[in-house]
Write a protein that holds these residues in place. Structure first.
Motif, PDB file in Angstrom:
ATOM      1  N   GLU B  56       0.835  -1.216   0.000  1.00 35.36           N
ATOM      2  CA  GLU B  56       0.000   0.000   0.000  1.00 35.36           C
ATOM      3  C   GLU B  56       0.864   1.257   0.000  1.00 35.36           C
ATOM      4  OE1 GLU B  56      -2.958   0.171   3.075  1.00 35.36           O
ATOM      5  OE2 GLU B  56      -3.591  -1.885   2.678  1.00 35.36           O
ATOM      6  N   THR B  57       1.948   1.216   0.774  1.00 34.83           N
ATOM      7  CA  THR B  57       2.839   2.382   0.847  1.00 34.83           C
ATOM      8  C   THR B  57       3.431   2.709  -0.518  1.00 34.83           C
ATOM      9  OG1 THR B  57       3.415   1.926   3.148  1.00 34.83           O
ATOM     10  CG2 THR B  57       4.958   3.276   1.913  1.00 34.83           C
ATOM     11  N   ILE B  78       8.693   9.233   2.009  1.00 32.87           N
ATOM     12  CA  ILE B  78       8.217   7.838   1.956  1.00 32.87           C
ATOM     13  C   ILE B  78       7.883   7.349   3.364  1.00 32.87           C
ATOM     14  CG2 ILE B  78       8.910   5.441   1.438  1.00 32.87           C
ATOM     15  CD1 ILE B  78      10.478   6.577  -0.980  1.00 32.87           C
ATOM     16  N   ARG B  79       8.734   7.720   4.331  1.00 36.97           N
ATOM     17  CA  ARG B  79       8.496   7.310   5.722  1.00 36.97           C
ATOM     18  C   ARG B  79       7.156   7.839   6.220  1.00 36.97           C
ATOM     19  NH1 ARG B  79      12.045   9.715  10.544  1.00 36.97           N
ATOM     20  NH2 ARG B  79      10.774  11.506  10.013  1.00 36.97           N
ATOM     21  N   ARG B  80       6.863   9.090   5.865  1.00 36.41           N
ATOM     22  CA  ARG B  80       5.596   9.683   6.315  1.00 36.41           C
ATOM     23  C   ARG B  80       4.408   8.863   5.786  1.00 36.41           C
ATOM     24  NH1 ARG B  80       5.321  15.225   4.118  1.00 36.41           N
ATOM     25  NH2 ARG B  80       7.318  15.442   5.163  1.00 36.41           N
ATOM     26  N   ILE B  81       4.509   8.444   4.543  1.00 39.84           N
ATOM     27  CA  ILE B  81       3.416   7.641   3.962  1.00 39.84           C
ATOM     28  C   ILE B  81       3.317   6.299   4.687  1.00 39.84           C
ATOM     29  CG2 ILE B  81       2.651   6.429   1.866  1.00 39.84           C
ATOM     30  CD1 ILE B  81       3.957   8.696   0.240  1.00 39.84           C
ATOM     31  N   SER B  84       1.903   6.702   8.173  1.00 36.41           N
ATOM     32  CA  SER B  84       0.479   7.018   8.098  1.00 36.41           C
ATOM     33  C   SER B  84      -0.350   5.769   7.769  1.00 36.41           C
ATOM     34  CB  SER B  84       0.300   8.115   7.046  1.00 36.41           C
ATOM     35  OG  SER B  84      -0.997   8.182   6.625  1.00 36.41           O
ATOM     36  N   LYS B  85       0.153   4.962   6.827  1.00 38.12           N
ATOM     37  CA  LYS B  85      -0.566   3.723   6.452  1.00 38.12           C
ATOM     38  C   LYS B  85      -0.625   2.764   7.647  1.00 38.12           C
ATOM     39  CE  LYS B  85      -1.340   4.319   2.022  1.00 38.12           C
ATOM     40  NZ  LYS B  85      -2.716   4.438   1.568  1.00 38.12           N
ATOM     41  N   ALA B  86       0.511   2.624   8.322  1.00 40.23           N
ATOM     42  CA  ALA B  86       0.575   1.673   9.441  1.00 40.23           C
ATOM     43  C   ALA B  86      -0.343   2.119  10.581  1.00 40.23           C
ATOM     44  CB  ALA B  86       2.015   1.536   9.931  1.00 40.23           C
ATOM     45  N   MET B 160      -1.658  10.294  15.570  1.00 40.08           N
ATOM     46  CA  MET B 160      -2.558   9.323  16.201  1.00 40.08           C
ATOM     47  C   MET B 160      -3.930   9.902  16.505  1.00 40.08           C
ATOM     48  SD  MET B 160      -0.026   7.185  18.698  1.00 40.08           S
ATOM     49  CE  MET B 160      -0.139   5.477  18.209  1.00 40.08           C
ATOM     50  N   GLY B 161      -4.082  11.170  16.232  1.00 42.43           N
ATOM     51  CA  GLY B 161      -5.365  11.809  16.522  1.00 42.43           C
ATOM     52  C   GLY B 161      -5.636  11.880  18.016  1.00 42.43           C
ATOM     53  N   LYS B 162      -4.561  12.023  18.800  1.00 42.11           N
ATOM     54  CA  LYS B 162      -4.691  12.098  20.267  1.00 42.11           C
ATOM     55  C   LYS B 162      -3.969  13.354  20.766  1.00 42.11           C
ATOM     56  CE  LYS B 162      -6.233   8.813  22.118  1.00 42.11           C
ATOM     57  NZ  LYS B 162      -7.632   8.420  22.358  1.00 42.11           N
ATOM     58  N   THR B 163      -3.921  13.504  22.086  1.00 40.12           N
ATOM     59  CA  THR B 163      -3.249  14.690  22.650  1.00 40.12           C
ATOM     60  C   THR B 163      -1.770  14.390  22.887  1.00 40.12           C
ATOM     61  OG1 THR B 163      -3.670  13.947  24.890  1.00 40.12           O
ATOM     62  CG2 THR B 163      -5.359  15.350  23.865  1.00 40.12           C
ATOM     63  N   GLU B 164      -1.006  15.458  23.133  1.00 39.57           N
ATOM     64  CA  GLU B 164       0.411  15.273  23.473  1.00 39.57           C
ATOM     65  C   GLU B 164       0.553  14.480  24.770  1.00 39.57           C
ATOM     66  OE1 GLU B 164       3.296  18.525  23.103  1.00 39.57           O
ATOM     67  OE2 GLU B 164       1.712  19.631  22.078  1.00 39.57           O
TER      68      GLU B 164
END
Lengths: 197, 203
Positions: B56-57, B78-81, B84-86, B160-164
């Motif tokens: 997928e990456t 590439i790492r960012r992708i 994000s996928k993982a 992660m869509g979370k807080t620090e």
């Protein structure tokens, strides 16, 4: 990372400097894991199927020149006359006609979608098998490589935009692809069974 | 540590890749497949899932490389992708089980086996691979992003869509689990250097 963020991280780490050093040194020594060899083939097949690669005639010709032997093997397997196809090994153009003659017209009515589904199913089955063992008999490895080369050659003809095929020709190629994939699956299953014992 | 930034790619290859050149993409794959696969394997621990994420990456790389502007090394892009996928995979796996990311530690600590057994096992030797594998997926992911890939808590929180605070708390709990092993390693190193000193002084 800014100075402030670094300080913030240090304060929140919960590890002493010595522990942190040991941890980072150990992390640095971790080796990357190499993925199985066939993943690129899957990526390439998907990218080609989605039309993500730009095909250039010259590139295709070079690719074909590299697998000329495999192509010849495929033609021998198909037992089809090498009609209308001229490959200029000096880097010229590739013929727009695939190496298939349908003059004999012996093909059954096209059932292309069924063949494609069958092919996808075999690919799924292949992916579900465990990876190849690190120690493989030379004869088995050579056979697997030969089959994979034949499939790659067929894929080339099926996916190259410069190649024009009649529905009958396309079906012949897909049928042969399924047959080769089945052979590959049987070989890989036998390997997996040997690994299990 | 992260290999992504250390892998140098000829800009001409990247340029060819942006034009959809299959060979150039294969070169990128050969260069970055191992670090991408390793990250995915660290996050998921399941080779088949890591293979799917690798695929997928690189499909995403092929699709989106025309948008790559070259501000950072291509490896970082590439790492960012891959990350994000993982993470998307982890989130969907949690979601499918009706859990949130916060449940991760509870699942392990209530189970009671992992922390005690893990600590004892790693007192004996520095087996970081096994120690990381013992951590819950979210904790392991935060450790990897923070200590290997160099992400800040703010960045991890964003990913992660979370807080620090969530990221800091995950890291802190993971470190607590790793401390016995790290302490044992420090003691071993100290003992070795003491032995070397005594040998040297007796000579």
């Amino acid at each position: 990372m800014t100075e402030h963020e670094l300080q913030d991280d240090e304060m929140n780490s919960g590890l002493s400097i010595a522990e942190r050093d040991v941890f980072h040194a150990a992390l640095a020594e971790l080796e990357d894991t190499v993925p199985p060899r066939d993943v690129w083939r899957r990526i390439e097949a998907q990218a080609r199927a989605e039309g993500l690669f730009k095909h250039r005639v010259a590139e295709g010709t070079k690719w074909f020149a590299g697998t000329g032997i495999a192509a010849a093997v495929v033609l021998a397997v198909l037992n089809i006359p090498f009609a209308n196809t001229v490959v200029d090994s000096g880097g010229g153009n590739i013929s727009a006609t695939p190496p298939v003659s349908v003059a004999n017209g012996n093909t059954t009515p096209t059932n292309l979608s069924a063949l494609m589904v069958q092919s996808q199913q075999i690919e799924r089955d292949l992916r579900a098998l465990p990876g190849q063992p690190s120690l493989v008999r030379a004869s088995t490895a050579a056979t697997i490589e030969e089959i994979e080369n034949r499939i790659a050659t067929i894929d080339f003809w099926l996916s190259h935009p410069e190649v024009q095929m009649s529905p009958d020709q396309t079906e012949i190629y897909w049928r042969e692809r399924v047959r080769l994939m089945n052979s590959l699956l049987n070989l890989r299953r036998a390997q997996a069974q040997r690994m299990a014992f | 540590m992260s290999k992504f930034a250390d892998i140098l790619i000829d800009p001409a290859i990247v340029k060819r890749a942006t034009r959809g050149d299959a060979k150039a993409h294969e070169i990128l794959y050969r260069a970055f497949s191992a670090p991408v696969y390793s990250v995915c394997l660290r996050f998921t621990r399941v080779p088949a899932q890591a293979e799917d994420l690798l695929q997928e990456t690189f499909i995403e790389v092929i699709r989106k490389i025309s948008q790559f502007r070259g501000d950072a090394p291509v490896g970082i892009w590439i790492r960012r992708i891959a990350v994000s996928k993982a993470l998307m995979f982890l989130r969907s796996a949690w979601h499918a089980r009706g859990q949130s990311l916060d449940d991760d530690w509870e699942e392990i600590t209530f189970d009671g086996r992992a922390s005690a057994a893990g600590s004892q096992q790693h007192d004996q030797a520095m087996d970081l691979d096994a120690a990381l594998a013992d951590l819950p997926a979210v904790g392991r992911t935060v450790v990897w992003l923070h200590d290997v890939e160099g992400y800040t808590h703010k960045e991890i929180a964003g990913l992660m869509g979370k807080t620090e605070s969530f990221s800091k708390s995950q890291l802190s709990r993971a470190y607590q689990r790793l401390r016995p092993m790290l302490g044992a390693e420090i003691e071993r190193e100290d003992a070795e250097s003491a032995m070397q000193s005594s040998i040297l002084s007796s000579c």
